[in-house]
Design a protein around this motif. Structure first.
Motif, short mmCIF file in Angstrom:
data_model
loop_
_atom_site.label_atom_id
_atom_site.label_comp_id
_atom_site.label_asym_id
_atom_site.label_seq_id
_atom_site.Cartn_x
_atom_site.Cartn_y
_atom_site.Cartn_z
N SER A 162 0.81 -1.41 0.01
CA SER A 162 0.14 -0.29 0.24
C SER A 162 1.38 1.66 -0.01
CB SER A 162 -0.73 -0.37 1.09
OG SER A 162 -1.90 0.96 1.18
N THR B 273 -3.24 -8.40 -2.15
CA THR B 273 -4.02 -7.45 -2.34
C THR B 273 -3.06 -5.93 -2.21
OG1 THR B 273 -6.10 -7.85 -0.57
CG2 THR B 273 -5.76 -5.42 -1.16
N SER C 211 -3.19 -1.52 -2.41
CA SER C 211 -4.03 -0.73 -2.68
C SER C 211 -3.28 0.60 -2.33
CB SER C 211 -4.48 -0.62 -0.84
OG SER C 211 -3.52 -1.21 -0.03
N VAL D 144 -6.87 -2.46 -5.13
CA VAL D 144 -8.13 -1.10 -4.97
C VAL D 144 -8.11 0.11 -4.42
CG1 VAL D 144 -7.66 -1.82 -2.81
CG2 VAL D 144 -10.27 -0.83 -3.08
#
Length: 199
Positions: free
Chosen positions: A79, A103, A105, A137
């Motif tokens: 992230s 993930t 982000s 995302v």
């Protein structure tokens, strides 16, 4: 952990990643970091830009032919970073990022590239390749490139979720059988995204 304070901070991102235990966060302070080999995240850690703004923490290929980031653990999170300059040859996937699991982000994936003849199964994604169950995302995938015969110049999604992302200005240099200037999906989903000005 040998890198438990700013005084003792690692000067190499991969060294800090390798030292982190599952559940820990590796903070990358503001700056531009040149790499010659991809950063590999294989355990359930968080790799996070310190300020939270991707513009402040840039990870880029400085020489050689390599992608910038490989992530392969379902609990891994990346992230607040910019990934740029990744470069792979023909028959490859994920010029900037190969997200096999986990993930990503609040990040920017920009100006990465792959070669041509990448229209076989699992080949393509000049910016990012996404495997089954992955999540991208609140991020931007922009100005990534391929030569020709590629599935998904910006994103090749093979079963992940792309949510609240902008995918724009990804392009090829020779059309031939290139499919999906912005996104090519064999599985997965797109949710509340803007996809525009791809070629």
């Amino acid at each position: 952990d040998p890198y438990d304070s700013w005084t003792n901070a690692a000067t190499n991102i991969q060294a800090a990643v390798d030292s982190a235990a599952p559940g820990e966060t590796v903070w990358i302070t503001n700056g531009t970091y040149g790499i010659t080999n991809q950063i590999v995240v294989t355990n359930g850690i968080t790799l996070r830009g310190f300020s939270g703004s991707p513009a402040d923490t840039v990870v880029q290929r400085s020489s050689g032919t390599t992608r910038v980031l490989w992530v392969s653990h379902a609990n891994a999170v990346v992230s607040g970073v910019t990934i740029t300059g990744g470069s792979l040859g023909n028959n490859s996937a994920g010029g900037g990022v190969y997200l096999a699991a986990g993930t990503m982000s609040n990040s920017v994936i920009v100006s990465n590239a792959i070669g041509g003849w990448c229209n076989g199964a699992g080949m393509g994604g000049g910016g990012i390749y996404m495997g089954a169950g992955t999540l991208l995302v609140d991020s931007r995938v922009e100005a990534n490139a391929s030569i020709k015969d590629v599935w998904g110049i910006g994103i090749l999604n093979a079963g992940g979720t792309v949510r609240r992302c902008t995918v724009k200005r990804n392009s090829y240099t020779a059309q031939r059988s290139t499919t999906g200037g912005g996104v090519f999906m064999t599985a997965g989903s797109l949710e509340n995204c803007v996809i525009c000005s791809n070629n």
